[in-house]
Structures are given as structure tokens and as C-alpha cells.
Write a protein that holds these residues in place. Structure first.
Motif, PDB file in Angstrom:
ATOM      1  N   LEU A 118     -11.124   8.296  -0.862  1.00  0.00           N
ATOM      2  CA  LEU A 118     -12.097   7.275  -1.265  1.00  0.00           C
ATOM      3  C   LEU A 118     -13.511   7.836  -1.238  1.00  0.00           C
ATOM      4  CD1 LEU A 118     -10.821   3.985   0.415  1.00  0.00           C
ATOM      5  CD2 LEU A 118     -10.406   4.866  -1.871  1.00  0.00           C
ATOM      6  N   PHE A 178     -12.331   4.821  -7.510  1.00  0.00           N
ATOM      7  CA  PHE A 178     -12.420   4.289  -6.151  1.00  0.00           C
ATOM      8  C   PHE A 178     -11.509   3.075  -5.986  1.00  0.00           C
ATOM      9  CE2 PHE A 178     -14.230   1.353  -3.084  1.00  0.00           C
ATOM     10  CZ  PHE A 178     -14.462   2.150  -1.983  1.00  0.00           C
ATOM     11  N   TRP A 179     -11.662   2.113  -6.935  1.00  0.00           N
ATOM     12  CA  TRP A 179     -10.871   0.881  -6.789  1.00  0.00           C
ATOM     13  C   TRP A 179      -9.394   1.135  -7.069  1.00  0.00           C
ATOM     14  CZ3 TRP A 179     -12.899  -2.568  -3.993  1.00  0.00           C
ATOM     15  CH2 TRP A 179     -14.273  -2.847  -4.049  1.00  0.00           C
ATOM     16  N   ALA A 188      -8.390   2.350  -3.655  1.00  0.00           N
ATOM     17  CA  ALA A 188      -8.660   1.478  -2.509  1.00  0.00           C
ATOM     18  C   ALA A 188      -7.881   0.176  -2.580  1.00  0.00           C
ATOM     19  CB  ALA A 188     -10.158   1.176  -2.427  1.00  0.00           C
ATOM     20  N   ALA A 189      -7.882  -0.459  -3.754  1.00  0.00           N
ATOM     21  CA  ALA A 189      -7.282  -1.788  -3.849  1.00  0.00           C
ATOM     22  C   ALA A 189      -5.798  -1.791  -3.474  1.00  0.00           C
ATOM     23  CB  ALA A 189      -7.497  -2.352  -5.255  1.00  0.00           C
ATOM     24  N   PRO A 190      -5.003  -0.834  -3.980  1.00  0.00           N
ATOM     25  CA  PRO A 190      -3.581  -0.894  -3.620  1.00  0.00           C
ATOM     26  C   PRO A 190      -3.324  -0.752  -2.121  1.00  0.00           C
ATOM     27  CG  PRO A 190      -3.891   0.491  -5.549  1.00  0.00           C
ATOM     28  CD  PRO A 190      -5.247   0.210  -4.992  1.00  0.00           C
ATOM     29  N   VAL A 191      -4.222  -0.094  -1.414  1.00  0.00           N
ATOM     30  CA  VAL A 191      -4.034   0.015   0.040  1.00  0.00           C
ATOM     31  C   VAL A 191      -4.560  -1.246   0.724  1.00  0.00           C
ATOM     32  CG1 VAL A 191      -4.748   1.287   2.099  1.00  0.00           C
ATOM     33  CG2 VAL A 191      -4.062   2.517   0.026  1.00  0.00           C
ATOM     34  N   ASP A 192      -5.754  -1.670   0.302  1.00  0.00           N
ATOM     35  CA  ASP A 192      -6.340  -2.863   0.921  1.00  0.00           C
ATOM     36  C   ASP A 192      -5.512  -4.106   0.621  1.00  0.00           C
ATOM     37  OD1 ASP A 192      -8.382  -1.356   1.926  1.00  0.00           O
ATOM     38  OD2 ASP A 192      -9.778  -1.821   0.289  1.00  0.00           O
TER      39      ASP A 192
END
Lengths: 659, 557
Positions: free
Chosen positions: B349, B359-360, B363-367
Motif C-alpha cells: 500500500l 492503492f484501492w 486496500a479495499a479487498p483486505v479492508d
């Protein structure tokens, strides 16, 4: 007694309704402003966003998302990665663009966001409407997160992120995994749009915004005041349920003891939150608040407390207050006859509106009128035709008499021998004019069926006399004209005989002279021809020229003799002519009628054959329509006479068409 | 690896007195040579008599002597190369003597070759002083094929001379000849061919220029050995030749985009020498296998490939997919031996902080993962090294670490959770390809080892799938994704278990069990397998998609 022109008449009647009763109604008074004190779980103050560090924050930006958006900005400013779900029109609002400045925000749009909520760490808050916020416990927060994930990855259609000059929306990229369906037993769950409260309503506090009232009786039911479901609400009210309403923007709610649920509104889906034992009492406080509306049955209108209240009745579009007097305009009422007009009333009147304390019925009596398209009755036409014929015949009689007077003067001036006869014609002519003048003062229609035949007979006599007068005048003129012609022809014959006898001797003398001259020329010619036979060349030339001249002279002399003989023959025939009278040709353009010039023929029919057997009406006008006679009168003072005439003529007495 | 070597070869034209032979159709000699080939490669009396029945011994010996004279066999009847040629082509040399015009070329690859020959009429012009020694003396007894028409074959049997020095009249020629030699290292094959223009006789001593016609020939060079000889020479400027790996170890810097992905590089060599076969200038060596020269180069190379892959196919990637993708980009490549490492999630990231889309996507699939990633999974992944085994997994989670070495039976036992399955459904879009089908066999075998009568259903995508092969493995006809799911295709893999008794359940998996690979032949359910990450989370029926839920309820089978 009615006077003036016959026309439509407005009438009315008044009824009192203070004792009337309403079967069901919502009664609304001035809404009391409920007081509210924030609880532990249910609040009206958003509170401050809890610091979550770098943990991701999930935000649902549903209706009334101002507080949720503020929380989003606070978390983003604190450095958290924020994931937001927004509706289709999101980012068009100026306030939404504040999110653009936040460092790390990923927004996805979907057709409808079921609520506004913020999930950060293990904390979660949900805006349920009416400005109220439920703080979720960890189990509810986790269920909200799963619901968010399902919406985010499976339902979103577009996405954009903060950090640029504007949100650049693009189709949502494919999800990286499947998000399991949220189980039906989950504490927070997004359900189909037709989802309803599921708990047992008996003894519960309920707040229902849509759908049907419950079948079972809760202790208190908040149901939208309106026109629907009054029958079911009446049953509940009869069973002792407090049926109330105040539009506080709350979702569907149900609290029963230590349990309850919240069902948020939505057109594509509804978010259901199952309340904990701690949350339920605080939600119950909402439902114990005073109401603005109360549902009741069998109410008397005239109660003093109802004067300022609003009533919402079954099937009505809006609530209304009581009406002091209602004017009910009843449709026009036709009167059976002109005489019945003053007493005509409607057979029935509509019911008054339920909230009227007094009702005034008003209607218009319409008098019987002649139908549109009614035509003049044949009787009127027949009388009119008879009168017109009468007038035309008199006119023609007068014209004939005027012409006869002119002829008489002309004949008298042309033929002096007829002067005495003309005096007799003048006397006859004066008598006929006097009778015509007398007849012109009368009409057959005025004489009626009884007097009209006598008048017509008199007219026929006058016509005959006028015709005879004209015939006599013509005959006298014809005889005078023939005598005059005979004298004229005889004088001409005598002149021609005398002239022939006078010219004959001269013509005979001229003939003898011409014959002798012709003989002399012939002899000279024969001499020249003899000389020619022995003449020399020079003499022969002269003799030949002379021969030719003499031949021409002889030819002319022969012609002269022939002409004179013809003239003598003609004069001899003229002197021997005998007198013969040739009548003058008849004058052209004269009518070949035996009755003489301009004189009408006598009617071959009997004078009474065309006379109607009914007299014209004395008042009104007689018209007919589809075989029915109508006697039309204009004013009320014609009513009595009109009724008699209508009876005589078998007609219906009516007002004019535009009455 | 491939190179094309070219060189121009001078052509000379001479008129000589020679003994030539033209290869003409002689089926009886072809029959004889083939008979000899079947009898010890020797032409004997018996062989001749078997081919020509009724011939007496004397006659057979005459035939053998004639064959020897033609060069088909040696003095002891052994079949020569020419004899082999006759056996194959049914054409035998027919000798003649006379004066011939020869077009000659010489090169280490093609030898001293007669490119074309022309019969000349002899005369007595007494030009003995014009006879000169031959610059190129053609190989004797070797069959040449004319480049004029590519059909006629002939050989120079001898160049008769009085004093041992062959000579002839040197003629003029405008012929050109170029050697084009292709060395294909990957195919271990070389092939050379002549092209150019040459005079073709038109009669009456006239000639016209015609393009050469030459069928490719092979020299039989040992190419990889040749590469080793170039390692210290031409290749040393570009990297270190690794003979065992047959690739050139190079630095990461300077590698082009395509070279990063193909592990091949094209080199421009100024001069190369093939021992005994000549020296060639300005050579382009194509598709040279390359690999990293150091672990640092390997790491940079791996990350460059990973970065380009993410850019080429943007989209959200779960951490499991990131790890799998990194492994796929490095395993079975020259990078693997250097064990490159995928950075931890947070480091990735940080690296993508300037690129919001990247970035997204990470990041999004983990968050926003429905199943939180294990901390080990979020850490770095070192290729080729087994990932650490978690001390304890949460209930309802089965996690096979990268290179965890589990057998298929171990996985099946964990997934069955002690129940005896009556029916199992594998829902996986990619049940295709030999490797996956081998793993499916292992899965089915392992399931039947646990429950012999279990029925195994498979739902998979129909693209490139061979449903008959799947049915042969499972015994049940698979169903296609389109048929079952319509347009709402699942992303993940599922294994649904319907026990003989009790409620069914499912496993929601981040990867497929049939992506496991056996590194040994004849693997069985107990064989340790090579795994990528696989995390399976147990889910209840009402957490499944409707079609899967329906299967558990008894429908859709």
C-alpha cells in the motif's frame, strides 16, 4: 302567481346535521411537541467520531446523511481509510464535494442506500430517521459490516475516490471475492422491499408506516393517519388498541418487552435491525410519546370539542375541519307542466358531506320547453298559404283593372266611333275596383274556417267580371281596327287602276316610233352589205366600219321594242285588276287565353276546398315535433289562454326553447 | 535461442576433363542395396542371388564387382554411403568421361562443392598453355545436386591427369552464392541453405542467369556446446552464461518490457566463430534465455513483473489473489531459484500511495473482506519457502499455508469435519486442464477414501472444459456455470458437503483444492502436495448463493 317571461327558477332547502355521526375518523388536534432525553443506545445527538486509527471505516450515506457525512469527514481527517456507499445522485451536492478533499475515501454508488450509518472498528451507529441514532452493539455492528460488504461488492454500480479535482465515476470493478449472504437471523440485515415487521404484535408498541395494520392487537399502534384501512383500524380500536399517529419521520418499529426491531424504509430493500434488550426500552419511550392524531369510531359531529379539530375520513385525500354550512347543488329538475313549475322539487338529493353541520340543497326548476328542432305546425302553413294566394289574386285583379283602364283610354282616343261604348266600360270598371278594395281589407285566416269560403267566393266573382271587361274591350278594338283596314285597302286599289289607264296611250305611241326606227336601220344595213361586195379596197374598209355601226344600232332598236311591249302588257293587266279585302294579321304577343289579356282564369276548384278546418291559435305559436304539437307561450300571463288553445289544438303547452 | 548466420561464397567456373557419374534411375540396384541393408549391410553372392534369382555365382560376383566399381560397396561388399543412397532413392551413378564445365564453391560448411555441371564438346584447339591449376578441387565420390533445377544429381569420380595436378580452363562467371545457416538452439537443430544466381546453359554455348535452387541441409552441429564456447567470447559482454541452466544471467537494469516477461533477450554480436565452420560477422542472436544475475536482480525483476501485471489487468485483488499472482509470476521461472519476496500488504500500500487506483485495488479487498485475512497472509511471501503454520485457526476456518505440504486426504478430512458425506459438490469455474484434472482425481480419491459411496458433483465454467473427462473422474455429469447460475456467476470456489444425516454445510474457499500440484508421479491421496494459499471458511446454507443453497436442499443436482 308568477309574472314576466317564462324561464328557469332556482330553489333551495336547508337541513341541520349536528346529531349526525361519523363511523370512523382520524381526529387531529394541535400536535404536542414530545420531549426527548438521549439514552445510552438511542440518541438524537450524533456524538463524536471515535478514533479508530488506521482501521477502515465504513459509511452508509442514505437519506438524511448529513451527520453520517460529517462522521465520514472526521474519520478521514484522522487518517482512516473510509469506504462509503451513496445513492445515485450523490456528489452533486456541494456538501458532498467536501468528501473530495478527504485523503482516502472510496465511494461506491448503488441504486438506493437503505440507511445512514457509520461503522468504525467495533463501533457502529445507525440513523433510523426522525433524527434518532441507534448505537449498535458488537454483534449488530458486525452484521452491519457484512451487510455493507454485500452491498459494496455485489450491488454497487459505480465507484470513485477522493483526492482529485472531482469525482470521476466509473463502472464498479468486479468484486475480488464473494460476500456470503447475510443470514436471516442476523441482527442487521438488508431485506427485500416488501419486508414487514416480524415480531408478535400482541401487547406490543408498534409504529408502522406502510402496508396493512396488524391483525393482532398491539397495545399501542402508530399508523399513518389517512384514508385507508379504517375498517381494520376500527376493529383494533374496538379491541382497545390505542391507534395513534404523528409524523416524526420514524421507521417501522416494534417493541415488545425486551425485544424489538427496526425496519427502515426503502424501495429496493429495507434494513432490519433486531433490537437488544437494552435498546428496546429506549425505543419504547419513543412510542409512548403523545400523538397528534387519534383514530376513533361513532363520533357525534356536534360535540363542542370537534369545532377546531381536523378529521381524516376513510377514502379522503386529506384531512379537513368541520364545515358550518355545505351548499349542495342538485342537478336541474324539469317541471311536468308550466303550471307545476312553482311546486317542483327533486325526487332525491345527495347525502351531505360527513363533516357538514348544516346542508343547503339548491336546485333549478326547468319549465317544459319546446324541443330543439321543433318546426312550425302544418296548420299555420296552410293558413298562411291561403292568405298569400288571397293577396296574390287581389293584386292580379287590381293589375288587370289598371291595365283595362289604360286600354280603354287608348281605344277611345284611336277609335272615335267607340266613344259611347267606352263610357259603359268605365262604369263597369269603377264598380270592380270598389269590390277589390273591400276584399283587400280582409284575410281568410282571420275569417277562420267559417268565414273564409264566402270571401273566396266573392273574390272569384270579381275575377270573372274583370276578365269579361277585358274581353269586351278587346273585341271592340278588333272590329274598329278591321273596318279601318278595309277602307285603306280599297283606296289603294282604285289608285293603281287609275294610273294604268292614264299611262297606256303614251306607251303605245312610243312602241310605234321604235318599230319604225328599227325598220330604217335594217334597210340601211342591207344597202351597205350590197355595196361591200363590189367596193375597192379603200372603200371596202370604210363600208365595213359602217356595217358594224349599223348592226349595233339595229340590236339596240330591237331591245327597245321588246321593252315597250312588256310595259304595255303590264299596264293593261293593272287596269283590269278587281278589288279583294285582305284582313290584317292578328297582333303579335297577345295571350291566346280565351279570357283575354292579363285576366286571371277562374279557379276551377271550389272556393272552400283549401280552407283548413281548424283556426289558428289565439296566443303563442303552434309548432310540431315528432308528431306532437306544442303551443309556445313567452310569458306567464299567457298561461290561462294558452291552456285553452292548447286543449283545442291537442297541443302541449310549453315555454320557448331558450327559457 | 536462435541465430541466422550468413556469408557470401565466391563461385568459380572451370572446364575440365573429368570422369563424372550421373545418378540415374536403377531400380534393380536399389533393390540390391536394400537387400544388402537387410543382410548386414553387405552385398554378398547370396544377397545378389536373392535379389536376382537364378543368377549363378559367377554372375553374382560380376554384379558385386560392378557395384564396387560404382562405389556402392567396398572391396568386401560392405555397403557404402552411396550404396545407402541408392537403396533409398533407387538411383545409381552412371559413369562417363568427357569435358565438363563446372561451377565450384568452397566453404567449411558445404565443402568443395560442384554447384552445377555442363557437358562440353571436346575440340583440338591445342590451348594447353591456357590450362591452369584448379583453385577449388571438387570432392570426389560425393553426390551433388545441381542448383540449376534442384533435381539432377551427379558426382565427380575422378579428374584424370598426367602429372597429378588437376587443371582446367578457368572461365568467367557472374554467379553469386550466399550461405544462410540457421542455428535453432531450442530445437537443437541447424539448417543451411544456398541462394544466389547462376548461369544456366541455353544451348549453342549461351547462358542465362537463373536463381539457385537448393534444398536445406543440416550440418549436425552440437549447438549447446557451441553456446558454451561463446560464453567466454561473444556472450560475456552481456552476462554470465549458465551452461547447466542454458541461460544467460543478466542484470535487471536495461531489460526491456518484453524481456522481463519472456525471459528472453535478443543480442547483437559483432563476431562469432564456429569452430571449424567459419567466422561470422554482425550476428543477431535471438531469444537468448536470460535470468537474474543476483538475488537483488531477481527481486527487482519479480516486482517489475508483478507491477506490470497489476497495471495490465487493473481490478480489485484479494490478498490471496495477490499472493497467488506473485507466485504465478515467479514460480517456474528463472526468478524462483532466487526466492523473491512479495512485500507485506502494508508495504504494498505504501508503494501504491501515489496511485489511487492501485492503492484501492489492494486496500479495499483486505479492508472489506468478509473473512479477515490471517496476519501471516498479510505479511511477506517468500517464493519457494513454506509459509509459517498458524498456531491455531479460528473455528470454522481451514487454512493451507503456501507450500504447506498437505496431502489431499488431510484437506478432505478437515473439510468433512468428521461427517460421512453422502454427496459433495465442488463449485469451481476452472475445472479444466490436465494438471487440474489430476488434482481433481486426487480430491475424488481422497473423498472416496473417507466415504466410499460419496457422490461428487462438479459445477464449472464451460469454456475449454471437457465435461467427459470430468465425468470420467467423478462418475457424475458436471453442470455448467451458465446453466446453474445464469449471469450471476460466483467468484470464489465452494465445496458443499451433504452428510448422510444432519444439516449440510459449505466451505467458501479463497482458492481451489484442485490447484494443488503433485511433484511426483503416481501421487495418491496421502502424497504431500505443492499448494498455493488456500483458506476455506465454513458457511451455513443461508449464507450461500441461492443455487448452492438449493443444492443443499436437494435441488439442482
Amino acid at each position: 302567481m308568477m309574472q314576466g317571461p317564462i324561464q328557469r327558477t332556482v330553489r333551495h332547502r336547508v337541513e341541520q346535521r349536528a346529531d349526525a355521526r361519523l363511523p370512523t375518523a382520524w381526529i387531529g388536534g394541535a400536535a404536542a411537541q414530545p420531549t426527548w432525553t438521549d439514552g445510552t443506545w438511542l440518541t438524537r445527538t450524533p456524538g463524536r467520531a471515535a478514533a479508530t486509527g488506521t482501521a477502515p471505516v465504513l459509511v452508509l450515506l442514505g437519506n438524511g446523511s448529513e451527520d453520517a457525512r460529517a462522521a465520514l469527514l472526521a474519520h478521514a481527517a484522522a487518517g482512516a481509510r473510509v469506504y462509503a456507499l451513496a445513492g445515485p445522485g450523490w456528489s452533486k451536492d456541494q456538501a458532498d464535494t467536501q468528501v473530495l478533499q478527504a485523503p482516502r475515501v472510496l465511494v461506491r454508488r448503488l441504486a438506493e442506500v437503505p440507511a445512514s450509518a457509520v461503522h468504525a472498528g467495533t463501533e457502529a451507529r445507525l440513523w433510523i430517521g426522525g433524527g434518532f441514532i441507534i448505537r449498535l452493539d458488537p454483534t449488530q455492528a458486525e452484521a452491519l459490516r457484512q451487510t455493507f460488504l454485500r452491498l459494496f461488492w455485489h450491488e454497487a454500480t459505480e465507484e470513485a475516490w477522493s483526492g482529485g479535482r472531482q469525482f470521476v465515476w466509473r463502472p464498479a470493478r468486479e468484486r475480488p471475492f464473494d460476500v456470503p449472504e447475510v443470514p436471516a437471523s442476523a441482527a442487521v440485515r438488508w431485506e427485500p422491499a416488501d419486508a414487514r415487521l416480524t415480531g408478535d404484535p400482541r401487547g406490543a408498541l408498534m409504529h408502522v408506516n406502510t402496508g396493512l395494520p396488524p391483525d393482532q392487537a398491539p397495545r399501542r399502534l402508530w399508523f399513518p393517519a389517512g384514508p385507508d384501512h379504517h375498517e381494520r383500524l376500527a376493529k383494533l380500536a374496538h379491541a382497545g388498541v390505542e391507534v395513534l399517529w404523528a409524523d416524526r419521520g420514524l421507521p417501522d418499529l416494534q417493541v415488545n418487552g425486551g425485544a424489538g426491531e427496526v425496519l427502515l424504509p426503502g424501495t429496493r430493500g429495507r434494513l432490519r435491525v433486531r433490537l437488544t434488550a437494552q435498546q428496546a426500552p429506549e425505543v419504547a419511550r419513543l412510542l409512548e410519546a403523545p400523538s397528534a392524531w387519534r383514530f376513533q369510531g361513532n363520533m357525534r359531529l356536534g360535540e363542542a370539542g370537534h369545532r377546531a379539530a381536523q378529521f381524516w375520513l376513510s377514502g379522503e385525500a386529506a384531512a379537513r375541519g368541520l364545515e358550518a354550512e355545505q351548499l349542495v347543488e342538485v342537478p336541474d329538475v324539469p317541471a311536468a307542466s308550466l303550471r307545476d313549475v312553482p311546486a317542483t322539487e327533486p325526487a332525491s338529493v345527495p347525502a351531505a358531506q360527513p363533516l357538514a353541520l348544516t346542508v343547503r340543497y339548491q336546485w333549478t326548476v326547468v319549465p317544459p320547453r319546446v324541443p330543439t328542432g321543433a318546426e312550425e305546425d302544418a296548420l299555420v302553413g296552410r293558413w298562411r298559404k291561403l292568405d298569400e294566394d288571397w293577396t296574390a289574386r287581389l293584386v292580379r285583379c287590381r293589375e288587370v283593372l289598371v291595365a283595362a283602364e289604360g286600354d280603354r283610354g287608348r281605344i277611345g282616343r284611336a277609335f272615335s266611333r267607340l266613344v259611347s261604348a267606352m263610357l259603359g266600360f268605365e262604369r263597369t270598371h269603377g264598380g270592380l275596383l270598389a269590390r277589390v278594395n273591400a276584399l283587400e281589407a280582409q284575410r281568410p285566416s282571420a275569417a277562420g274556417p267559417a268565414g273564409a269560403p264566402a270571401l273566396l267566393a266573392q273574390l272569384a266573382e270579381v275575377e270573372d267580371a274583370a276578365r269579361k271587361l277585358q274581353t269586351d274591350l278587346d273585341e271592340a278594338e278588333r272590329k274598329a281596327r278591321e273596318d279601318e283596314e278595309r277602307e285603306k285597302q280599297q283606296a289603294a286599289w282604285q289608285g293603281r287602276v287609275d294610273a294604268a289607264n292614264r299611262d297606256l296611250p303614251d306607251r303605245r305611241t312610243a312602241l310605234a316610233t321604235a318599230e319604225s326606227r328599227r325598220t330604217a336601220i335594217a334597210d340601211e344595213l342591207r344597202g351597205v352589205e350590197e355595196s361591200l361586195k363590189s367596193a375597192d379596197k379603200q372603200a371596202k374598209k370604210d363600208l365595213t366600219a359602217n356595217q358594224r355601226k349599223l348592226s349595233d344600232d339595229l340590236q339596240r332598236a330591237n331591245k327597245e321594242v321588246t321593252r315597250l311591249r312588256g310595259e304595255i302588257t303590264a299596264l293593261e293587266q293593272q287596269a283590269a285588276e278587281r278589288f279583294e279585302f285582305r284582313p290584317p294579321p292578328a297582333p303579335t304577343g297577345r295571350p291566346a287565353q280565351p279570357g283575354g289579356r292579363f285576366v286571371p282564369t277562374a279557379s276551377s276548384a271550389r272556393p272552400t276546398a283549401n280552407v283548413p278546418d281548424e283556426a289558428l291559435p289565439e296566443v303563442g305559436s303552434l309548432r310540431t315535433h315528432k308528431g306532437q304539437r306544442y303551443l309556445v307561450i313567452q310569458t306567464w300571463d299567457q298561461l290561462a289562454a294558452g291552456e285553452q288553445v292548447a286543449s283545442r289544438l291537442a297541443a302541449k303547452l310549453v315555454a320557448p326553447e331558450n327559457a | 535461442m536462435r541465430v541466422v548466420l550468413t556469408t557470401e561464397i565466391p563461385v568459380s567456373r572451370v572446364a575440365v576433363f573429368a570422369e563424372m557419374a550421373w545418378m540415374e534411375r536403377r531400380p534393380e540396384l536399389g533393390l540390391l542395396c536394400r537387400a544388402a541393408r537387410e543382410h548386414g549391410n553387405r552385398i554378398t553372392t547370396a544377397v545378389v542371388q536373392s535379389a536376382l534369382p537364378g543368377l549363378p555365382d559367377a554372375g553374382a560376383n560380376n554384379v558385386i564387382a560392378w557395384c564396387k566399381m560404382l562405389g556402392l560397396c567396398d572391396g568386401r561388399g560392405g555397403l557404402t554411403a552411396l550404396g545407402e543412397d541408392v537403396a533409398d532413392a533407387d538411383e545409381a551413378p552412371v559413369p562417363e568421361q568427357g569435358v565438363y564445365g563446372l561451377w565450384l564453391a568452397q566453404h567449411p560448411v558445404l565443402g568443395r562443392r560442384v554447384l552445377a555441371v555442363e557437358r562440353l564438346a571436346s575440340n583440338r584447339d591445342q590451348r594447353f598453355e591456357s590450362i591452369e591449376p584448379l583453385a577449388v578441387e571438387p570432392d570426389r565420390g560425393k553426390v551433388f545436386r545441381s542448383v540449376l533445377d534442384g533435381k539432377g544429381r551427379f558426382m565427380v569420380r575422378d579428374l584424370p591427369t598426367n602429372h597429378g595436378q588437376p587443371g582446367g580452363l578457368i572461365g568467367d562467371t557472374r554467379a553469386t552464392c550466399r550461405l544462410r545457416w540457421t542455428l535453432d538452439f531450442d530445437q537443437a537443430r541447424d539448417q543451411w541453405q544456398l541462394d544466389g544466381m547462376i548461369e544456366a546453359p541455353q544451348g549453342n554455348g549461351k547462358h542465362a542467369m537463373r536463381p539457385m535452387q537448393h534444398e536445406p541441409e543440416s550440418d549436425g552441429l552440437d549447438l549447446w556446446n557451441l553456446a558454451s564456447t561463446w560464453a567466454t567470447g561473444a556472450l560475456s559482454a552481456f552476462g554470465r552464461w549458465q551452461a547447466n541452466e542454458r541461460r544467460l544471467a543478466v542484470a535487471f537494469d536495461g531489460l526491456a518490457e518484453g524481456e522481463l516477461n519472456t525471459f528472453r533477450k535478443t543480442l547483437a554480436l559483432r563476431r562469432v566463430e564456429i569452430p571449424g565452420k567459419g567466422v561470422y560477422e554482425n550476428v543477431t542472436l535471438e531469444d537468448v534465455p536470460v535470468g537474474p544475475a543476483s538475488a537483488q536482480d531477481a527481486q527487482r525483476w519479480a516486482m517489475a513483473r508483478f507491477d506490470r501485471h497489476l497495471s495490465a489487468k487493473p481490478g480489485y485483488r484479494s490478498r490471496a489473489e495477490v499472493r497467488e499472482q506473485f507466485a504465478q509470476l515467479t514460480e517456474d521461472t528463472p526468478l524462483e531459484t532466487f526466492a523473491p519476496t512479495l512485500p507485506a500488504h502494508d508495504d504494498l500500500l505504501s508503494q501504491a500511495s501515489k496511485d489511487p487506483e492501485r492503492f484501492w485495488s489492494l486496500a479495499a479487498p483486505v479492508d472489506l473482506s468478509p473473512f479477515p485475512a490471517a496476519s501471516d497472509d498479510l505479511g511477506p511471501l517468500r517464493i519457494g519457502s513454506p509459509a509459517p503454520i498458524a498456531a491455531s485457526e479460528p473455528a470454522g476456518v481451514v487454512r493451507i499455508p503456501y507450500r504447506g505440504g498437505w496431502s489431499m486426504r488431510k484437506l478432505v478430512d478437515r473439510l468433512l469435519s468428521g461427517v460421512a458425506p453422502r454427496r459433495v459438490l465442488l463449485c469451481d469455474r476452472y475445472v479444466r486442464g490436465d494438471d487440474n484434472l489430476d488434482a481433481l482425481k486426487l480430491l475424488v480419491t481422497a473423498l472416496r477414501a473417507a466415504a466410499p459411496n460419496v457422490t461428487v458433483d462438479v459445477w464449472t465454467g464451460e469454456e475449454d472444459a471437457d465435461f467427459k473427462k470430468v465425468q470420467a473422474i467423478t462418475g457424475a455429469s458436471p453442470r455448467s456455470y451458465r446453466e446453474v447460475f445464469g449471469r450471476s456467476l460466483p467468484h470464489d470456489r465452494y465445496l458443499l458437503v451433504l452428510p448422510g444425516q444432519g444439516q449440510g454445510f459449505g466451505w467458501h474457499m479463497s482458492n481451489s483444492p484442485i490447484h494443488a500440484r503433485a511433484d511426483v508421479k503416481g501421487a495418491g491421496p496421502e502424497t504431500p502436495l505443492r499448494w498455493k494459499d488456500l483458506a476455506a471458511t465454513r458457511v451455513s446454507a443461508d449464507e450461500l448463493e441461492p443455487a448452492l443453497r438449493q443444492w443443499l436442499a436437494g435441488g439442482g443436482r
